[in-house]
Design a protein around this motif. Sequence first.
Motif, short mmCIF file in Angstrom:
data_model
loop_
_atom_site.label_atom_id
_atom_site.label_comp_id
_atom_site.label_asym_id
_atom_site.label_seq_id
_atom_site.Cartn_x
_atom_site.Cartn_y
_atom_site.Cartn_z
N TRP A 148 0.85 -1.20 0.00
CA TRP A 148 0.00 0.00 0.00
C TRP A 148 0.88 1.24 0.00
CZ3 TRP A 148 -5.54 0.05 0.68
CH2 TRP A 148 -6.10 -1.22 0.82
N GLY A 179 -4.47 2.78 -5.30
CA GLY A 179 -5.27 3.08 -6.47
C GLY A 179 -6.38 2.07 -6.69
N TRP A 180 -6.22 0.89 -6.12
CA TRP A 180 -7.25 -0.15 -6.27
C TRP A 180 -8.34 -0.01 -5.22
CZ3 TRP A 180 -2.16 -0.80 -7.30
CH2 TRP A 180 -1.83 -1.40 -8.52
N PHE A 181 -7.91 0.11 -3.97
CA PHE A 181 -8.86 -0.09 -2.87
C PHE A 181 -9.11 1.15 -2.02
CE2 PHE A 181 -6.63 -4.21 -3.60
CZ PHE A 181 -7.67 -4.82 -4.27
N GLY A 182 -8.58 2.31 -2.44
CA GLY A 182 -8.96 3.56 -1.79
C GLY A 182 -8.18 3.89 -0.54
N GLN A 183 -8.83 4.64 0.34
CA GLN A 183 -8.16 5.25 1.49
C GLN A 183 -8.52 4.53 2.78
OE1 GLN A 183 -6.12 8.25 1.63
NE2 GLN A 183 -5.77 7.41 3.68
N LEU A 184 -7.50 4.30 3.61
CA LEU A 184 -7.73 3.87 4.98
C LEU A 184 -6.90 4.74 5.91
CD1 LEU A 184 -7.64 0.85 3.27
CD2 LEU A 184 -8.58 0.25 5.49
N LYS A 204 -12.63 6.18 7.81
CA LYS A 204 -12.05 6.57 6.52
C LYS A 204 -13.04 7.30 5.64
CE LYS A 204 -13.11 1.90 5.14
NZ LYS A 204 -12.62 0.58 4.77
N GLU A 205 -14.08 7.81 6.24
CA GLU A 205 -15.06 8.58 5.46
C GLU A 205 -14.67 10.06 5.51
OE1 GLU A 205 -19.29 7.79 5.44
OE2 GLU A 205 -18.91 6.13 6.81
N VAL A 256 -15.91 13.17 3.88
CA VAL A 256 -17.02 13.73 3.10
C VAL A 256 -16.98 15.24 3.23
CG1 VAL A 256 -19.51 13.76 2.78
CG2 VAL A 256 -18.38 11.66 3.58
N LEU A 264 -7.09 -7.25 0.45
CA LEU A 264 -8.34 -7.17 1.22
C LEU A 264 -8.42 -8.27 2.26
CD1 LEU A 264 -11.00 -6.00 -1.40
CD2 LEU A 264 -9.41 -4.68 0.01
N LEU A 283 -13.83 -3.45 5.19
CA LEU A 283 -13.84 -3.48 3.72
C LEU A 283 -14.76 -2.43 3.11
CD1 LEU A 283 -13.75 -7.32 2.99
CD2 LEU A 283 -11.86 -5.70 3.20
N ARG A 284 -15.51 -1.72 3.96
CA ARG A 284 -16.37 -0.66 3.41
C ARG A 284 -15.51 0.37 2.71
NH1 ARG A 284 -19.83 -0.56 8.75
NH2 ARG A 284 -21.35 -2.15 8.21
N GLY A 285 -15.88 0.69 1.49
CA GLY A 285 -15.15 1.69 0.73
C GLY A 285 -13.99 1.15 -0.09
N THR A 286 -13.61 -0.09 0.15
CA THR A 286 -12.46 -0.64 -0.58
C THR A 286 -12.87 -1.28 -1.90
OG1 THR A 286 -12.59 -2.79 0.52
CG2 THR A 286 -11.22 -1.11 1.57
N GLN A 344 -18.03 4.49 -0.94
CA GLN A 344 -18.94 4.52 0.21
C GLN A 344 -20.14 5.42 -0.03
OE1 GLN A 344 -17.08 4.01 4.36
NE2 GLN A 344 -15.56 5.21 3.27
N LEU A 345 -19.95 6.47 -0.83
CA LEU A 345 -21.05 7.42 -1.04
C LEU A 345 -21.93 7.00 -2.20
CD1 LEU A 345 -19.29 10.87 -0.55
CD2 LEU A 345 -20.76 9.63 1.04
N ARG A 350 -15.31 0.39 -7.43
CA ARG A 350 -14.09 1.16 -7.65
C ARG A 350 -13.50 0.77 -9.01
NH1 ARG A 350 -12.14 4.03 -3.70
NH2 ARG A 350 -10.10 3.97 -4.68
N LEU A 384 -10.65 0.04 -10.37
CA LEU A 384 -9.67 -1.03 -10.57
C LEU A 384 -10.01 -2.28 -9.76
CD1 LEU A 384 -6.35 1.02 -10.74
CD2 LEU A 384 -7.74 0.11 -12.62
N VAL A 385 -11.28 -2.44 -9.48
CA VAL A 385 -11.76 -3.69 -8.87
C VAL A 385 -12.64 -4.39 -9.90
CG1 VAL A 385 -13.20 -4.68 -7.05
CG2 VAL A 385 -11.64 -2.80 -6.52
N GLY A 412 -8.31 -7.47 -7.82
CA GLY A 412 -7.61 -6.21 -8.06
C GLY A 412 -7.12 -6.25 -9.51
N ALA A 447 -2.95 -3.35 -13.52
CA ALA A 447 -2.77 -1.91 -13.73
C ALA A 447 -1.28 -1.64 -13.73
CB ALA A 447 -3.46 -1.11 -12.63
#
Lengths: 374, 98
Positions: free
Chosen positions: A39, A61-66, A82-83, A85, B10, B44-47, B51-52, B57, B59-60, B93, B96
């Motif tokens: 990561w 780039g694949w799985f976003g922000q934590l 990690k929200e 907004v 994940l 795993l929420r958002g991954t 989330q919104l 995503r 690249l998933v 994944g 890329a």
Amino acid sequence: MLIMSGIRLLVGTRKGAFILTADGKRADWEISGPHFAGWEIYHLKGSPVNPERIYASQSSGWFGQLIQRSDDGGKTWEPMGKEFVYEGAVGTHQWYDGTQHPWEFKRVWHLEPSLTDPETVYAGVEDAGLFRTTDGAKSWQELPGLRNAKGKLWQPGAGGMCLHTILLDPANSERIFVAISAAGAFRSDDAGQTFQPINRGLKSPYELPDPDAEVGHCVHRIALHPSRPEVLYMQKHWDVMRSDNSGDLWTEVSDNLPSDFGFPIDVHAHEPETIYVVPIKSDSEHFPPDGKLRIYRSRTGGGQWEPLTKGLPQQDCYVNVLRDAMAVDSLDECGIYFGTTGGQVYASADAGDSWKAVARALPAVLSVEVQTLP
Amino acid sequence: MIRVVLPVHLRNLARSSAEVQLEVAEPATITSLLNALEESYPVLRGTIRDQLTGKRRPLVRFFACGEDVSHDSLDSLLPAAVASGAEPFCIIGAMAGG
């Protein structure tokens, strides 16, 4: 003499985090990691009031922000909220084609823990915005007043429209400085409710149609010394700058630097007029001039600069040092640290007079922070 | 019981094995599968999806029964072999970079 038990370096890289530790002599280092292997770790930083509490920005780039948090000095980690907004109507900023473009969250570039409360942390994000948690990173709320500081005129540079620097004034809890690439520097005097641009004196003749514009300057980093927080130092895209009045007016102090392009700037822990930069050849050639990796030190708050080269490669060196990749410790003899895009981490235990590679082949280094442990 | 195969990053986040099993109410869709996954593994929420917006995503990818179902509606029914647990639903994944 104050006896210190150790130094802990928090190193964020393109492929994970590494933690380097040494005793107060800073001669022998142990490396742990990679943490969060694979990561991007843009930044890690510990709480000044509880050094065992460390926050980390983990993204991909694949799985976003934590966001990760450790309560044992980086041995174990827990994922946190990690929200991110944006508050209210998201609004727009300038886009590359001149149209207005909605703000879109991409990642957290920088985490700045409160000077007084380990549960409070500020986060600088891309697209540029400032967020804060007051519950130890369980939840984040935007401070939207920043984007009212002419946010419609901001537009992303090549590296993205990122809020990369957050400075908290130790003498005035209401005062916060932030810096944003291709937008400029901003100051709040009401704990982040409102911000004003502080870019007077900056000149960007090669980047902006109006070289004295109120916003739009590509500020790469700002720094202050806690004993004198009204004095700010800045590494701009081009130019090293200084302000003696909290950013109301800047003057150039680049003078005899071989190049005044660069990314990080930092201040000696005990000498407010001693500052450090890393000259880089140009905006299109992100490597040191002449293939020589040289830190430049000024003991006069800018204006007169000396190269520091002992222990650093002086030929065929074409790495970069990114904006968040330099830090100073607060031992009696100030230590300085920086990481390179080539994966080296260099340490100096004598204020920059000599250097030693304490890691030689990490992934590209994005950030370096240091904790001086009691 | 629906079987879901997670990519390595994940499963590290979820502290799970490569394959997890989920109870998903019938009729099972991609959305209801993801809801069940995120309920069991909140980290795993958002991954996998925003989330919104709830969008996958970029690249998933989702594979099922040898097919790339990434572009299927999130509300489309899962293949019968996935819904029965005979075949896994794979979250990937994407390739890329160079």
